[in-house]
Design an enzyme around this catalytic site. Structure first.
Site, PDB file in Angstrom:
ATOM      1  N   GLU A  49       0.815  -1.213   0.000  1.00 25.16           N
ATOM      2  CA  GLU A  49       0.000   0.000   0.000  1.00 25.16           C
ATOM      3  C   GLU A  49       0.850   1.265   0.000  1.00 25.16           C
ATOM      4  O   GLU A  49       0.458   2.277  -0.580  1.00 25.16           O
ATOM      5  CB  GLU A  49      -0.936   0.013   1.209  1.00 25.16           C
ATOM      6  CG  GLU A  49      -2.063  -1.006   1.142  1.00 25.16           C
ATOM      7  CD  GLU A  49      -1.698  -2.346   1.754  1.00 25.16           C
ATOM      8  OE1 GLU A  49      -2.595  -3.215   1.878  1.00 25.16           O
ATOM      9  OE2 GLU A  49      -0.509  -2.527   2.117  1.00 25.16           O
ATOM     10  N   PHE A 111     -11.717  -6.967  14.056  1.00 21.30           N
ATOM     11  CA  PHE A 111     -10.605  -7.462  13.230  1.00 21.30           C
ATOM     12  C   PHE A 111     -10.300  -6.453  12.117  1.00 21.30           C
ATOM     13  O   PHE A 111     -11.184  -6.007  11.408  1.00 21.30           O
ATOM     14  CB  PHE A 111     -10.975  -8.817  12.620  1.00 21.30           C
ATOM     15  CG  PHE A 111      -9.917  -9.359  11.690  1.00 21.30           C
ATOM     16  CD1 PHE A 111      -8.678  -9.735  12.174  1.00 21.30           C
ATOM     17  CD2 PHE A 111     -10.172  -9.466  10.331  1.00 21.30           C
ATOM     18  CE1 PHE A 111      -7.700 -10.237  11.318  1.00 21.30           C
ATOM     19  CE2 PHE A 111      -9.203  -9.963   9.462  1.00 21.30           C
ATOM     20  CZ  PHE A 111      -7.960 -10.346   9.954  1.00 21.30           C
ATOM     21  N   GLN A 112      -9.039  -6.088  12.013  1.00 20.13           N
ATOM     22  CA  GLN A 112      -8.534  -5.131  11.025  1.00 20.13           C
ATOM     23  C   GLN A 112      -9.263  -3.783  11.100  1.00 20.13           C
ATOM     24  O   GLN A 112      -9.525  -3.148  10.079  1.00 20.13           O
ATOM     25  CB  GLN A 112      -8.601  -5.711   9.607  1.00 20.13           C
ATOM     26  CG  GLN A 112      -7.584  -6.830   9.390  1.00 20.13           C
ATOM     27  CD  GLN A 112      -7.377  -7.177   7.930  1.00 20.13           C
ATOM     28  OE1 GLN A 112      -8.264  -7.007   7.087  1.00 20.13           O
ATOM     29  NE2 GLN A 112      -6.197  -7.698   7.616  1.00 20.13           N
ATOM     30  N   LYS A 161     -17.563  -0.847   5.492  1.00 24.28           N
ATOM     31  CA  LYS A 161     -17.714  -1.967   4.549  1.00 24.28           C
ATOM     32  C   LYS A 161     -19.146  -2.129   4.058  1.00 24.28           C
ATOM     33  O   LYS A 161     -19.378  -2.376   2.864  1.00 24.28           O
ATOM     34  CB  LYS A 161     -17.250  -3.265   5.224  1.00 24.28           C
ATOM     35  CG  LYS A 161     -17.270  -4.486   4.318  1.00 24.28           C
ATOM     36  CD  LYS A 161     -16.771  -5.716   5.054  1.00 24.28           C
ATOM     37  CE  LYS A 161     -16.651  -6.904   4.107  1.00 24.28           C
ATOM     38  NZ  LYS A 161     -17.944  -7.302   3.513  1.00 24.28           N
ATOM     39  N   MET A 475      23.962   9.692   2.736  1.00 27.59           N
ATOM     40  CA  MET A 475      23.891  10.957   3.459  1.00 27.59           C
ATOM     41  C   MET A 475      24.190  10.766   4.936  1.00 27.59           C
ATOM     42  O   MET A 475      24.849  11.611   5.567  1.00 27.59           O
ATOM     43  CB  MET A 475      22.519  11.617   3.256  1.00 27.59           C
ATOM     44  CG  MET A 475      22.482  13.075   3.673  1.00 27.59           C
ATOM     45  SD  MET A 475      23.654  14.106   2.755  1.00 27.59           S
ATOM     46  CE  MET A 475      22.733  14.411   1.242  1.00 27.59           C
TER      47      MET A 475
END
Length: 563
Positions: A49, A111-112, A161, A475
């Site tokens: 993602e 969940f999630q 959802k 760097m």
């Protein structure tokens, strides 16, 4: 038309002119992805993602359009956070659409489940949680309007959802009513006149160009001001491309790793005309000693940026698409004096500074990073889009990959996000399919999102990847050399990763360049072949990016190095 929320969302995206979405499916967005399948909506499956967010960011920067991302709930949404913060810091227009658990499960540690609205509030321009399908079309239209107007930014739309499954009689909203936000920033004519009068009174002006000139597509006005006045010009990292490399008096990037002439011009000028910049600490050095001899005129669309880091003598609030044409009109008609004649001596002084300390490198048996990027620049088309990751290679690219057009140098400026480059280059190529896209990255940065090589291969995306391979976090190593007695604490990369085999395992052709003979023969061939290529180029570990302004020092206290 009775459709479900998922189809309504896609219809709304079509109304906004969305040409492609980047994303990754999961449980909370399965209905949405089923509609993507049924409607054949253009979608690029990334391998993470974060890669999707950076790809949408690169697409937005290269095209000027709003980038769009899909992600599922919980870890899918939280994986977007670095990409959201990256885009937010650089004022990139994006709309991120995340799934959320269904309404009955919100707030129950389901969940999630993650409160992505709460998580992203500090790093977005606005965000929404949609729990009613009837709100969805309005929210999408508002989100795109907010993202692209005023100072551009990121908007998150979190959708429960069950909203995707619910049915709606779909109608695209025709109007937007946002309390307290219009997207328009009015400017005051007297402020523009005051800015013009400051130019008429100046003898040593410098035009200081920031990323706002790129984001607002006002580079043409910047170039007209230079043509009218003949004043020297410099750019921030984000402003590169607004003034073409090679323009008389344009000395390149200013700031921590800016050119000597750019930094000295700022310190010696009597007027600093700053356009679309927020005066980042990377640009100013010691703010108390920044442009000490100058009156500062600051053009910006965001009132919050005025007097935040550097105090402006003449603040000009407004959209550059309005304020710059107004300034040009006054410059053309407000004085009989030829400004080019008045500023010619000062321009000569700045050009003398540039000749005294030009950007360059020492010839050696090894392939110098500066030489590598200069050679890449010479081999690709003039209108090629350069994307970078973050680190030494980023600064070398800013110094030596001269750009002639805005939106042709894409990099993470404000957040400095390693791993930005590869997915952003994918987005840039999809935005500009007819242009060459070259990624300049390092052996540290490329590993942050190297999984997107698979995305590139699976979608036949032609990007040339040049790894500046020095076997160290460059760097970090440079600072450890200069300020920490060569203590390379957790910065050495050993050089054991075989990037050629890694790329080939994911379907991208690759080669390695270690000698000058290979450099002369293989680099042109690899850059000119069709299709994606990874070019791993071995360079010295202890090459430093110079000039360098140490932290807290004035711009004129540069470490120039031996070159």
């Amino acid at each position: 038309m009775l459709i479900n929320g998922a189809r309504a969302l896609l219809e709304s995206l079509r109304h906004e002119g969305v040409e492609v979405v980047f994303g990754y499916p999961g449980g909370a967005v399965l209905t949405l992805y089923d509609e993507v399948y049924q409607t054949n909506f253009p979608h690029i499956l990334t391998r993470h993602e974060q890669g999707a967010a950076h790809a949408a960011d690169g697409y937005a920067r290269a095209s000027g359009k709003v980038g769009v991302v899909f992600a599922t709930s919980g870890p899918g949404a939280t994986n977007l956070v670095t990409g959201i913060a990256t885009a937010h810091m650089d004022s990139v227009p994006m709309v991120c659409i995340t799934g959320q658990v269904a309404n009955p499960y919100i707030g129950k540690d389901s969940f999630q489940e993650a409160d992505i609205v709460g998580i992203t509030t500090p790093i977005t321009k606005h965000n929404y949680l949609v729990k009613d399908v009837n709100e969805l079309p309005r929210v999408v239209k508002e989100a795109f309007y907010i993202a692209r107007t005023g100072r551009p930014g990121v908007v998150v739309i979190d959708v429960a959802k069950d909203v995707f499954d619910a049915e709606i009689e779909y109608r695209c909203p025709e109007t937007i009513e946002l309390h307290g936000y219009t997207g328009e920033v009015a400017y005051e004519v007297p402020a523009v006149w005051e800015a013009a009068e400051a130019i008429f009174a100046a003898h040593r002006p410098v035009l200081f160009v920031g990323g706002g000139a790129v984001l607002s597509d006002t580079a043409k006005y910047i170039r007209e001001i230079i043509a009218l006045t003949g004043m020297p010009s410099v750019a921030t990292l984000m402003g590169l491309g607004a003034v073409p490399t090679g323009t008389d008096g344009f000395t390149g990037m200013a700031g921590m790793h800016g050119a000597y002439a750019s930094n000295m011009a700022i310190q010696e000028c009597d007027l600093l005309l700053a356009v679309g910049t927020r005066f980042s600490d990377r640009v100013t050095g010691n703010t108390a000693a920044f442009a000490p001899k100058a009156r500062i005129v600051h053009f910006d669309i965001d009132p919050a940026e005025l007097n935040k880091n550097v105090r402006a003598d003449i603040p000009v609030i407004g959209d550059l698409r309005q304020t710059l044409p107004a300034l040009i009109d006054i410059l053309k008609n407000g004085s009989q004096e030829d400004l080019r004649t008045r500023f010619r001596s000062w321009l000569g002084d700045v050009l003398s500074m540039e000749r005294a300390h030009p950007l360059g490198w020492k010839e050696s048996a090894e392939i110098r990073p500066e030489e590598l990027i200069s050679r890449v620049r010479a081999l690709v088309d003039e209108d090629a889009v350069c994307v970078t990751d973050v680190g030494q290679h980023q600064m070398w690219a800013a110094q030596f990959f001269g750009c002639t057009e805005p939106r042709h140098f894409l990099t993470s400026g404000g957040l400095g996000t390693m791993g930005y480059g590869l997915p952003a280059a994918i987005g840039a190529k999809l935005a500009c399919p007819d242009k060459e896209v070259v990624l300049i990255t390092g052996d540290g940065s490329i590993m942050m999102n190297c999984q997107e090589l698979a995305t590139m291969a699976d979608n036949d995306i032609d990007v040339k990847i040049v790894i500046v391979h020095n076997s160290i976090l460059g760097m970090v190593g440079q600072w450890q050399r200069l300020f920490y007695s060569h203590h390379y604490s957790a910065s050495e990369l050993k050089g054991k990763t075989d990037f050629v085999r890694l790329a080939e395992a994911m379907g991208v052709d690759a080669c390695r360049i270690t000698t000058r003979e290979e450099f002369a023969e293989m680099l042109p061939r690899a850059l000119h072949e069709k299709g994606a290529r990874l070019i791993d180029v071995i360079v010295p570990r202890e090459a430093d990016v110079v000039p360098m302004v140490p932290g807290g020092k004035r711009l004129d206290q540069m470490v120039l190095g031996g070159r």
